[in-house]
Design a protein around this motif. Structure first.
Motif, PDB file in Angstrom:
ATOM      1  N   ASP A 282      18.415 -41.979   8.917  1.00  0.00           N
ATOM      2  CA  ASP A 282      19.280 -40.363   8.754  1.00  0.00           C
ATOM      3  C   ASP A 282      20.557 -40.676   8.695  1.00  0.00           C
ATOM      4  O   ASP A 282      21.582 -41.519   8.901  1.00  0.00           O
ATOM      5  N   GLY A 283      21.376 -39.439   7.759  1.00  0.00           N
ATOM      6  CA  GLY A 283      23.275 -39.334   7.242  1.00  0.00           C
ATOM      7  C   GLY A 283      23.183 -40.527   6.083  1.00  0.00           C
ATOM      8  O   GLY A 283      24.630 -40.542   6.573  1.00  0.00           O
ATOM      9  N   GLY A 284      22.852 -40.711   5.464  1.00  0.00           N
ATOM     10  CA  GLY A 284      22.505 -40.907   4.176  1.00  0.00           C
ATOM     11  C   GLY A 284      23.694 -40.099   3.994  1.00  0.00           C
ATOM     12  O   GLY A 284      22.918 -38.951   3.455  1.00  0.00           O
ATOM     13  N   GLU A 292      16.975 -47.069   2.666  1.00  0.00           N
ATOM     14  CA  GLU A 292      17.667 -48.507   2.817  1.00  0.00           C
ATOM     15  C   GLU A 292      17.866 -48.541   4.497  1.00  0.00           C
ATOM     16  O   GLU A 292      17.544 -49.622   5.329  1.00  0.00           O
ATOM     17  N   PHE A 293      18.328 -47.428   4.968  1.00  0.00           N
ATOM     18  CA  PHE A 293      18.077 -47.320   6.459  1.00  0.00           C
ATOM     19  C   PHE A 293      16.917 -47.049   7.336  1.00  0.00           C
ATOM     20  O   PHE A 293      17.141 -48.037   8.869  1.00  0.00           O
ATOM     21  N   ALA A 294      15.730 -46.536   6.685  1.00  0.00           N
ATOM     22  CA  ALA A 294      14.219 -46.495   7.509  1.00  0.00           C
ATOM     23  C   ALA A 294      13.927 -47.587   7.341  1.00  0.00           C
ATOM     24  O   ALA A 294      13.355 -48.061   8.322  1.00  0.00           O
ATOM     25  N   ILE A 311      15.534 -45.362  14.983  1.00  0.00           N
ATOM     26  CA  ILE A 311      16.293 -44.013  14.091  1.00  0.00           C
ATOM     27  C   ILE A 311      17.821 -45.325  13.462  1.00  0.00           C
ATOM     28  O   ILE A 311      18.025 -45.543  14.469  1.00  0.00           O
ATOM     29  N   LYS A 312      17.863 -44.532  12.252  1.00  0.00           N
ATOM     30  CA  LYS A 312      19.239 -45.951  11.821  1.00  0.00           C
ATOM     31  C   LYS A 312      19.583 -45.084  11.577  1.00  0.00           C
ATOM     32  O   LYS A 312      19.770 -44.282  10.476  1.00  0.00           O
ATOM     33  N   ASP A 313      21.495 -44.831  11.687  1.00  0.00           N
ATOM     34  CA  ASP A 313      22.090 -44.078  10.655  1.00  0.00           C
ATOM     35  C   ASP A 313      23.604 -45.062  10.550  1.00  0.00           C
ATOM     36  O   ASP A 313      22.939 -46.155  10.421  1.00  0.00           O
ATOM     37  N   HIS A 314      24.158 -44.448   9.550  1.00  0.00           N
ATOM     38  CA  HIS A 314      26.178 -44.928   9.138  1.00  0.00           C
ATOM     39  C   HIS A 314      26.156 -45.482  11.127  1.00  0.00           C
ATOM     40  O   HIS A 314      27.280 -46.642  11.159  1.00  0.00           O
ATOM     41  N   GLU A 315      25.764 -44.955  11.964  1.00  0.00           N
ATOM     42  CA  GLU A 315      26.386 -45.191  13.174  1.00  0.00           C
ATOM     43  C   GLU A 315      25.739 -46.614  14.324  1.00  0.00           C
ATOM     44  O   GLU A 315      26.455 -46.910  15.151  1.00  0.00           O
ATOM     45  N   THR A 316      24.471 -46.481  13.928  1.00  0.00           N
ATOM     46  CA  THR A 316      23.925 -47.518  14.434  1.00  0.00           C
ATOM     47  C   THR A 316      23.427 -48.805  13.873  1.00  0.00           C
ATOM     48  O   THR A 316      23.013 -48.214  12.314  1.00  0.00           O
TER      49      THR A 316
END
Length: 316
Positions: A282-284, A292-294, A311-316
């Motif tokens: 999320d948040g890409g 890529e985050f997924a 869940i992966k985003d810019h902050e995690t």
């Protein structure tokens, strides 16, 4: 204030030019008399004409110029007041306690029926907490709500001879906030679903039932993603890829990714329950970045032993 003083000095300088020319004519005439009598007479005549014109400019035209400037200033002040009164954006002047000492018609209409809010900005926006308004620099922006509307409040410091007053402008950003939220809710998120123990689970059930077990798992996952108005694609026998909108990701989090428990209920005689892991990006800035985050989120989920969602985003 500095700009006003500078403009005053420039205006006074322009009006002193006739005096400068008078002195210049007198000096030129004296110098001519010293050098030559005939030249002195000629220069004196010219100087007299010039002095007469300079005096006329200084005494007569000066008054006309000043009157014109006064008329312009009065006209500008009236126009400014009219624009402020009729401006659609609510605005006001206030002191360092947030008390209004002038409001335009738009602000009066907004606070109609609310006498407390019509007197003070802090009362109008209690969440604003403007106790330190005197520490505002040239300007500051705030965001708060009033009567189910969202506003951006810009406060400007107005300095007058050592004291400070303030101007406040209220920009209705209700629709803008709604559109921002709607745009944010409709952004795509990418997700991966992996069966953690596919091979072991298949070995624990009769060969004739393996296709049925796989079909039931497929159906559970597809129905879950469909309920989130997403699209799911089976990549391999135990891997799935899906896309949905961010607003439904919030629903997934609220039900604690119930699909993980739903899959565990599938049993057609298999001794080992199937568990799944989910990795969501999320948040890409692009779809590729979300994917890529997924993938990274899935690596994290599997690294923790599976049977979970990450869940992966810019902050995690």
């Amino acid at each position: 204030m500095k700009e006003n003083k500078k403009a005053d000095e420039q205006l006074k300088g322009y009006l002193r030019w006739p005096v400068f020319f008078i002195l210049l004519f007198i000096a030129a005439a004296i110098a001519a008399w010293v050098l030559d009598r005939r030249a002195g007479i000629a220069v004196t005549v010219i100087a007299c004409v010039g002095i007469v014109e300079a005096v006329h400019l200084y005494m007569v035209s000066r008054n006309s110029i000043m009157k014109a400037l006064v008329r312009f200033a009065m006209s500008a002040e009236g126009t400014e007041q009219r624009l402020s009164e009729e401006l659609d954006i609510p605005c006001a002047f206030l002191d360092d306690k947030g008390n209004f000492y002038w409001r335009n018609r738009a602000l009066e209409a907004l606070t109609e029926g609310d006498k407390a809010a019509a007197r003070n900005l802090n009362t109008m926006f209690p969440d604003l907490n403007l106790t330190g308004i005197d520490r505002i620099g040239e300007s500051s922006d705030y965001h708060a709500s009033y009567k189910d509307k969202k506003f951006r409040i810009r406060i400007l410091r107005l300095r007058e001879e050592g004291t400070s007053s303030y101007a406040a402008y209220l920009e209705d950003e209700t629709e803008l906030c709604f559109l921002r939220k709607e745009s944010d809710d409709r952004r795509f998120v990418a997700g991966l679903v992996y069966m953690d123990n596919y091979e072991e689970a298949m070995e624990s059930v009769e060969e004739a039932r393996r296709a049925l077990l796989t079909a039931l798992i497929d159906r559970k996952i597809t129905q879950y993603i469909d309920s989130m108005h997403g699209i799911v694609k089976k990549l391999e026998k135990d891997k799935y890829f899906f896309v949905t909108e961010r607003q439904y990701l919030n629903e997934m989090q609220e039900d604690r990714f119930d699909i993980l428990e739903q899959v565990k209920t599938v049993n057609i005689g298999n001794e080992m329950r199937i568990t799944i892991s989910m990795g969501i990006g999320d948040g890409g800035d692009t779809y590729d970045e979300n994917y890529e985050f997924a993938r990274l989120a899935m690596d994290m989920a599997l690294g923790r032993g599976g049977d979970q969602a990450v869940i992966k985003d810019h902050e995690t």
